[in-house]
Design an enzyme around this catalytic site. Structure first.
Site, PDB file in Angstrom:
ATOM      1  N   HIS A   1      28.495  59.165  80.456  1.00 30.84           N
ATOM      2  CA  HIS A   1      29.154  60.404  80.005  1.00 30.84           C
ATOM      3  C   HIS A   1      28.198  61.267  79.186  1.00 30.84           C
ATOM      4  CE1 HIS A   1      33.315  59.686  81.273  1.00 30.84           C
ATOM      5  NE2 HIS A   1      33.116  58.416  80.995  1.00 30.84           N
ATOM      6  N   ASP A  32      31.991  53.784  77.303  1.00 30.06           N
ATOM      7  CA  ASP A  32      32.920  53.508  78.404  1.00 30.06           C
ATOM      8  C   ASP A  32      32.325  53.895  79.756  1.00 30.06           C
ATOM      9  OD1 ASP A  32      32.998  56.135  77.361  1.00 30.06           O
ATOM     10  OD2 ASP A  32      34.764  56.565  78.592  1.00 30.06           O
ATOM     11  N   GLU A  33      32.904  53.290  80.781  1.00 28.49           N
ATOM     12  CA  GLU A  33      32.664  53.672  82.171  1.00 28.49           C
ATOM     13  C   GLU A  33      31.185  53.825  82.528  1.00 28.49           C
ATOM     14  OE1 GLU A  33      36.656  55.938  83.445  1.00 28.49           O
ATOM     15  OE2 GLU A  33      35.308  57.197  82.285  1.00 28.49           O
ATOM     16  N   VAL A  34      30.411  52.797  82.238  1.00 28.50           N
ATOM     17  CA  VAL A  34      28.999  52.834  82.608  1.00 28.50           C
ATOM     18  C   VAL A  34      28.856  52.384  84.069  1.00 28.50           C
ATOM     19  CG1 VAL A  34      26.709  51.917  82.140  1.00 28.50           C
ATOM     20  CG2 VAL A  34      28.309  52.329  80.245  1.00 28.50           C
ATOM     21  N   GLU A  61      34.731  48.502  76.674  1.00 30.34           N
ATOM     22  CA  GLU A  61      33.566  47.934  77.344  1.00 30.34           C
ATOM     23  C   GLU A  61      32.481  47.448  76.406  1.00 30.34           C
ATOM     24  OE1 GLU A  61      35.183  50.700  78.164  1.00 30.34           O
ATOM     25  OE2 GLU A  61      34.863  51.272  80.252  1.00 30.34           O
TER      26      GLU A  61
END
Lengths: 695, 695
Positions: free
Chosen positions: A251, A312-314, A364
């Site tokens: 992000h 988050d969301e890697v 995460e």
């Protein structure tokens, strides 16, 4: 009178043993309320005295309180500077709160109101600020002036962390919009404003160390350091901490526009939809040198002890694709991308620690080898939160509090950080669950409509996080939410008043009443349906100027209609007042399409709602026909019902990313017409669904 | 379509010979408009190219323009950074404007729109900014998208000084409210924001030289120097100069709270109603030393070349009463207080001059021996302005533009700086009349309702100051004002949307439709009547929370009703559409009191409007009865008319500082019922006013 009767009837919340249920418009509900007898009048001689500890925060809080009360009552009221025993409201704090507000500071207060005066005591000004909000909510307009019922309230929050995340990465939100939202937070006793300051689409804070972050990583819309200082002080004055989030290592495309050397993939980056995806390179020393300076600068700008690093969301593909990173992983014994992210977080945590910051991150980041003082913010749910608590980590819940999913307030209200897997934790583990945060993700918001996505629903989440767990009655919540919703508009929020100007702009004509009637009964599609309907890639630059951007997440008219229909059915169709109101609404809807059609035809922006408008009229007609059957106590033919139910089902389909919020109650009316199996009406051929006959 | 038909019919303004009257919703009206044929479509491929000169002001202006157009059309539109010949709109400025905007800079522009594209040229970015506003006003919503009519516009302002004064001395106005008003000013091509920053009731700017000015001279509500810098830059980006006013030697009690040594009367001072009246002491050297440092500091903070020193309404009694001042006057040959003020202004002007500032002041500063470059702002009228011009002084008009007097837009619109005594000036003298300023005096405003006092009426004043003198048609003005009023709300102004939250707060109930119906047809009392009705001394701390604070200065419904009645009468009572609308409104009003009474009874704040509500119902009934006579072509009995006219006259009396804006047309209807002198209805005894029979 602020419709207390309705509220009184609806309030069935459970309270501490021996206490009468309060009949008060308070939100969040205090932990203990003891109603007395009589009222304290508020008139021109009202005055406030601060006895004991005083400081700037407290005095400005009292000044705002008096201004608010004055504005509400239309009376000139003054905060008396002198210590006076004769003051109507005596305020007493024992000592100051921390110069930088800390998590877990005492926020409790006691408020005693009798016919002769009021007293508000608290350990420190934070409790006083909360008590003043309670006082303001208790004010009743009456025929001979203003008054507050005699009452004793002992109140403290259930959770220490009651936050609201605002994502300005995707769409910049001006400072004044943030400030009015801080006012709203204070009104419902929230205490953490979480600023999601960077994301792929924008970096929103001036950095003097690394000016290309805001200069190249934004469209020119960012907060200056002066603005941030003002904002932090504004929040501090209202008992609200400000926690910054800079989301890394994913992000973070906006960082790479100015500093491509931080990325795992060589190349140039732009703020644009699509484009090369990459994440920060955790294998380079220069990444950490950069972050060290960055955290030093931002850590001073944001004095809060907590610093959110996202996490988050890697998507590890850029790591997989980079041979140098692969070699690094191999030589450091990092087996997979999760290990590499843990390596990154470990280094990052040391940097934060060096700058006296406690790390906060999304689910995460959780790895057992991180220091136990970090905080996990869970978008995954109570299970994830419970797992963290068992490992010794603190956490807070955001799963279930995502405001961008357009859920009704009742759905958020039902989510409790201590339910599910968290309910079976040990007391010590439970202590690690700090609270929660409502999340206003920014993909589809603009400064024009953001308030309507946050309010009034966030007040229900605020109650969940402040009030005793047993406070759960939905009818009571809604009755009080309707009140607090107006109060929030008085504070300057625009969750109601944004509608008319937007509708006018879309329609381009003076008389928008028919468009308003439709707008009042639609809701945006839920969850991620709007994303799913986007043709091509989602584009953050899309103007937010459709009916879905005006429509409130939860239709008040829809909810009102639903409850009228319940009332009418439960009265066995004898409640003539409810019947008249139902008929009036149905008639308006039946007739609405013919009024709205000309507007739809002449405005390009409205074309997409044509089927929705027709569907509303069809539903109105179907409902009226059902009312006729019910009125005559006549059973409808099965074929008629099947046909009408089919019409209703068609009307339930999303159109223009909107849902009609009144279809379900109309279906109930249609189904109810089956109640007389030997109706006097003509019977027709056709299949009859036996289910419909049961009711 | 943005109701162009109505506008088309109403537009009868006079234009340059040989030009067709434009049928466009432009306000202010450009100086030359030549309509072409066809339209330029605005679709997804719309793009902008800046060719030639470019700078930050221009680029940010283009960025805002594209964002606005994008928001309006609901299409993603981008400003193309590249120079492209294929761009839809090509923008070309010759050079930059002055780094600090100067009075009299070229603001002209030319805008040519054809079916294939558009071109906007100007000498400098100021003209470009104006041209972009014109472009935005030309956008029409249509059934197949958005378009702009082919047109050639050559435009420049009639006056170089087109200002808005906002008085934050009496009530602090937050920066974001000022910023949205700057957006409004830019939309109607105004170019000076005049900040009345200090008065008896408050000193509103941080002074680092003299911190007791803002610390002790305000209630803590003032602008930091950082905020001022941001505000000035915000205005500069929109082509607007910011001129500060510090009103001295009178209107300056707030200065004396922290610095009593500046006053002509020894003592201590407080910010409070009443209290000791005094003015600055012009006989002390320390006064000028103070002012020298002060002007040095503020002159740097406000880069504009002009610096307003007030100078109005000096009551010389404190000078009369001070023997030292009397001795000083005697020894300096100053015969009276006017001489002493002139002595003060002379010294003050030297200080301003030293700091490179040009002095601006109200009428009273005018003395022949002052330097000719000073500017006189006239609250007294065109005679005063003309007298100044004859003496060689520049001036601008504010007489007739006082927004706090609650006049209708048409009344302000009729005031021209060049009329009256100014009309007979020589061309050279006329050149000294720089323009004018609308004045939003702050005694009765709050951040909540100020927009509604400024807008939309100020757009009519903006047109008076920008457009050719011949543009005077009132119907055209109102038709365009209604359009621009919505446009201003889209920009974030709250002159319409402030109403509902305020009404709800007063009523304390959900359904405020009856209160809204009344609010829609009332106007605040005019001129200084509200002051006259105050019991005791006016108190700036009074909460502004009565119906008068919600009511718009000019009732749109009242104006609409008035024109319906004209139409109906002029049609010889044959216009059935107008008749139906008149009856619908009259019925609503007749029935309104019974709906509103319960709200009035239960809310203390509404008690005062009970007689007003009854009066509206009486007027509604009288009007309906009159319609019945007219409908039947039957003359009414004279006694009936006398009785009904008496009812109407009673309804004209102010109640709760409000006026019913619909009484006059109802009286016309009643009087019209006399038209058949030999009516078929029964005749009654009673005196008949022969005047009523004439019609």
């Amino acid at each position: 009178m602020r419709t207390p009767i309705a509220v009184l009837l609806l309030m069935v919340a459970t309270f501490a043993a021996g206490q009468a249920p309060p009949q008060l418009n308070l939100m969040p509900m205090p932990s203990r309320v003891q109603l007395g007898t009589g009222h304290l009048l508020i008139n021109q001689s009202f005055s406030v005295a601060v006895s004991g500890y005083r400081d700037g925060t407290l005095e400005r809080g009292v000044q705002r309180f008096v201004a608010d009360l004055s504005h509400r009552t239309g009376m000139r009221l003054y905060s008396t500077a002198a210590k006076g025993v004769a003051a109507t409201l005596v305020i007493q704090a024992q000592h100051g709160s921390e110069s930088v507000e800390k998590l877990g500071e005492d926020e409790s207060y006691e408020l005693t109101i009798s016919e002769s005066g009021a007293k508000l005591t608290a350990t420190n000004p934070l409790g006083i600020l909360h008590g003043l909000q309670t006082f303001l909510q208790l004010v009743e307009t009456s025929t001979d002036g203003f008054s507050i019922p005699a009452v004793t309230i002992k109140d403290q929050p259930r959770f220490a962390w009651r936050g609201l995340l605002i994502d300005m990465g995707r769409h910049y939100i001006p400072v004044d919009v943030l400030e009015r939202n801080i006012d709203g937070m204070a009104a419902v006793k929230m205490n953490v404003l979480h600023l999601h300051l960077s994301d792929d689409e924008g970096f929103r804070v001036e950095s003097k160390q690394f000016p290309k972050l805001h200069e190249m990583g934004s469209d020119g819309q960012y907060y200056t350091q002066g603005e941030i200082k003002t904002l932090v002080a504004y929040a501090r004055d209202r008992g609200i901490r400000v926690m910054p989030e800079f989301d890394i290592p994913a992000h973070s495309r906006s960082w790479f526009v100015g500093y491509p050397e931080l990325a795992s993939t060589p190349g140039t980056y732009k703020i644009e939809p699509g484009g090369v995806y990459t994440v920060m390179d955790p294998t380079q020393e220069r990444t950490y040198k950069f972050l060290d300076k960055f955290v030093d600068e931002m850590g001073k700008l944001f004095p809060d002890a907590y610093f959110h690093i996202g996490g988050d969301e890697v998507n590890g593909k850029p790591w997989d694709d980079n041979p140098k990173i692969q070699a690094f992983m191999h030589s450091h014994g990092l087996k997979n991308n999760q290990d590499l992210q843990a390596y990154f977080n470990h280094h990052l945590e040391k940097i934060l620690s060096k700058h006296h910051k406690t790390m906060v991150g999304w689910d995460e980041i959780l790895r057992p080898d991180l220091p136990k003082n970090i905080v996990v913010q869970s978008w995954r749910g109570q299970e994830s939160l419970a797992a963290a608590a068992k490992q010794g980590f603190s956490g807070m819940l955001s799963f279930g509090y995502y405001l961008d999913l357009m859920w009704p307030a009742s759905q958020h209200y039902a989510v409790d950080p201590m339910s599910g897997a968290a309910a079976s934790l040990s007391p010590e583990e439970k202590n690690r669950i700090l609270g929660g945060e409502a999340c206003m993700w920014g993909e589809w918001i603009s400064p024009e409509d953001m308030d309507s996505r946050i309010w009034p629903r966030t007040a229900a989440i605020a109650e969940r996080l402040w009030s005793p767990q047993e406070v759960q009655d939905i009818n009571s919540m809604y009755a009080r939410l309707d009140e607090v919703s107006w109060r929030l508009e008085w504070l300057g929020l625009r969750h109601r008043s944004h509608e008319d100007p937007m509708l006018h702009r879309m329609a381009g004509v003076e008389d928008i009443s028919a468009l308003r009637s439709l707008a009042d009964v639609v809701e945006p599609v839920k969850d991620y349906a709007r994303f799913e309907n986007v043709k091509g890639a989602w584009d953050f630059r899309a103007p937010l100027n459709r009916l879905i951007d005006v429509a409130n997440p939860e239709s008040e008219t829809g909810r009102h209609f639903q409850s009228l229909v319940q009332k009418y059915i439960q009265s066995d169709y004898q409640d003539h007042d409810a019947e008249a109101q139902i008929r009036a609404l149905l008639s308006t809807w039946r007739d609405n399409d013919s009024k709205l059609k000309p507007l739809i035809q002449q405005s390009f922006l409205l074309h997409e709602i044509a089927p929705l408008s027709e569907a509303l009229s069809n539903v109105g007609s179907a409902g009226l026909a059902a009312m006729d059957y019910l009125d005559k106590s006549e059973a409808s033919p099965g074929s008629w019902r099947a046909q009408q139910l089919a019409i209703a089902d068609t009307a339930k389909a999303p159109q223009a990313d909107l849902l009609l919020a009144v279809v379900q109650p109309v279906k109930q009316l249609i189904e109810a017409t089956a109640r007389h199996t030997t109706g006097t009406g003509p019977t027709h051929e056709g299949t009859v669904n036996p289910d419909n006959r049961v009711h």
